[in-house]
Design an enzyme around this catalytic site. Sequence first.
Site, short mmCIF file in Angstrom:
data_model
loop_
_atom_site.label_atom_id
_atom_site.label_comp_id
_atom_site.label_asym_id
_atom_site.label_seq_id
_atom_site.Cartn_x
_atom_site.Cartn_y
_atom_site.Cartn_z
N SER A 146 70.96 25.48 15.33
CA SER A 146 70.93 24.10 15.83
C SER A 146 72.21 23.40 15.39
O SER A 146 72.73 23.67 14.30
CB SER A 146 69.73 23.35 15.26
OG SER A 146 69.83 21.97 15.55
N TYR A 160 64.72 20.91 8.20
CA TYR A 160 64.99 21.65 9.45
C TYR A 160 66.48 22.01 9.53
O TYR A 160 66.83 23.17 9.82
CB TYR A 160 64.59 20.78 10.64
CG TYR A 160 65.02 21.33 11.98
CD1 TYR A 160 64.31 22.35 12.61
CD2 TYR A 160 66.16 20.83 12.64
CE1 TYR A 160 64.71 22.85 13.83
CE2 TYR A 160 66.56 21.32 13.87
CZ TYR A 160 65.83 22.34 14.46
OH TYR A 160 66.24 22.84 15.67
P1 NAP Z 1 59.54 24.18 21.83
O1 NAP Z 1 59.64 23.63 23.20
O2 NAP Z 1 58.80 23.41 20.79
O3 NAP Z 1 58.93 25.67 21.93
C1 NAP Z 1 58.71 26.37 20.74
C2 NAP Z 1 58.27 27.77 21.06
O4 NAP Z 1 58.16 28.47 19.81
C3 NAP Z 1 56.92 27.84 21.73
O5 NAP Z 1 56.93 28.94 22.60
C4 NAP Z 1 55.96 28.10 20.56
O6 NAP Z 1 54.80 28.82 20.92
C5 NAP Z 1 56.84 28.96 19.68
N1 NAP Z 1 56.47 28.95 18.27
C6 NAP Z 1 56.33 27.89 17.45
N2 NAP Z 1 56.02 28.32 16.21
C7 NAP Z 1 55.95 29.67 16.28
C8 NAP Z 1 55.63 30.67 15.34
N3 NAP Z 1 55.32 30.39 14.06
N4 NAP Z 1 55.64 31.97 15.75
C9 NAP Z 1 55.94 32.29 17.04
N5 NAP Z 1 56.24 31.37 17.97
C10 NAP Z 1 56.24 30.08 17.58
O7 NAP Z 1 60.99 24.46 21.21
P2 NAP Z 1 62.47 24.48 21.87
O8 NAP Z 1 62.98 23.09 21.90
O9 NAP Z 1 62.48 25.33 23.07
O10 NAP Z 1 63.26 25.19 20.67
C11 NAP Z 1 63.50 26.58 20.63
C12 NAP Z 1 64.49 26.85 19.52
O11 NAP Z 1 65.67 26.07 19.74
C13 NAP Z 1 63.98 26.47 18.13
O12 NAP Z 1 64.43 27.42 17.18
C14 NAP Z 1 64.65 25.13 17.88
O13 NAP Z 1 64.82 24.86 16.49
C15 NAP Z 1 65.98 25.34 18.59
N6 NAP Z 1 66.65 24.09 18.95
C16 NAP Z 1 66.08 23.21 19.81
C17 NAP Z 1 66.75 22.03 20.11
C18 NAP Z 1 66.17 21.00 21.05
O14 NAP Z 1 66.71 19.87 21.09
N7 NAP Z 1 65.14 21.28 21.81
C19 NAP Z 1 67.99 21.76 19.52
C20 NAP Z 1 68.52 22.67 18.64
C21 NAP Z 1 67.86 23.84 18.36
P3 NAP Z 1 53.40 28.08 21.28
O15 NAP Z 1 53.64 27.37 22.58
O16 NAP Z 1 52.41 29.16 21.38
O17 NAP Z 1 53.16 27.11 20.14
#
Ligand code: NAP
Length: 251
Positions: A146, A160
């Site tokens: 991130s 985080y």
């Molecule tokens: P999201 O929409 O919250 O989706 C999270 C996904 O991870 C869901 O499929 C969830 O499954 C799964 N998950 C959560 N906890 C888990 C666990 N303990 N074991 C296995 N699966 C798990 O997140 P996102 O925004 O797409 O983010 C994805 C990645 O990008 C993360 O690493 C996040 O830190 C990073 N990121 C995101 C942003 C942003 O602004 N969105 C920015 C920087 C980095 P369920 O649906 O079954 O709960």
Amino acid sequence: MSATQRVLLVTGGSRGIGAAVCRLGAEAGYRVAVNYAANEGAARALVAEIEAGGGEAIAVRGDVGSEADVVGMFEVVDRSWGRLDALVNNAGIVDVKARLDEMSGARLERMMRVNVVGSFLCAREAVRRMSTLHGGKGGAIVNVSSAASAHGSAGEYVDYAASKGAIDTFTLGLAREVATEGIRVNAVRPGIIDTEIHASGGQPDRVARIQDTLPMKRAGTSDEVARAILYLLSDAASYSTGAILNVSGGR
Ligand code: NAP
């Protein structure tokens, strides 16, 4: 489907950035293992969508923060397709906005267990299968970090941000550790991306609230991050390892 078709495992593949990686991965010709933690319906719907488009996919439940779940998840992929070519360590969590002096030990342990230990465990299982040292044919790993790792998320969630700092360092170290074993290890650092993660951190309006402060005056999309991940997985990135690619719109 060809037995030589490459296999991609995406943790947290059921929604957001992970789901976009699964879709683009299937389009690129990978058989895709869609990992999820709780939302079986979303994972199964995505598998059905990929199959309807002529691709091949399976949904695999597993908490990446549980060693037994991670081992079991990779064994499901072994039994289904008997090979692994690519891992995207995408599963990650945030928690509610808080200062360090308000954070419990339980929160800190959960954050590090899912975001850091989970990525380590999944990468370990991937290296055991892909490394030429273990009889594998090589492969690629992309870790999802991130932009928070570079700016620290003061007053919002330093836990985080620090977990993602660990992912940056891990990417560099593991890349060098397995560089002669056919495995490339890279990372992407997304900025503010419009997904449900902000609502899960108690801030459903976060994107709308801050997008005007971003250099491009907009958040990124899951697809924009997924395209960078697919590039790093691909042979087009054959001389890139230990790289950290910002996908943050200049943030
Ligand atoms: P999201 O929409 O919250 O989706 C999270 C996904 O991870 C869901 O499929 C969830 O499954 C799964 N998950 C959560 N906890 C888990 C666990 N303990 N074991 C296995 N699966 C798990 O997140 P996102 O925004 O797409 O983010 C994805 C990645 O990008 C993360 O690493 C996040 O830190 C990073 N990121 C995101 C942003 C942003 O602004 N969105 C920015 C920087 C980095 P369920 O649906 O079954 O709960």
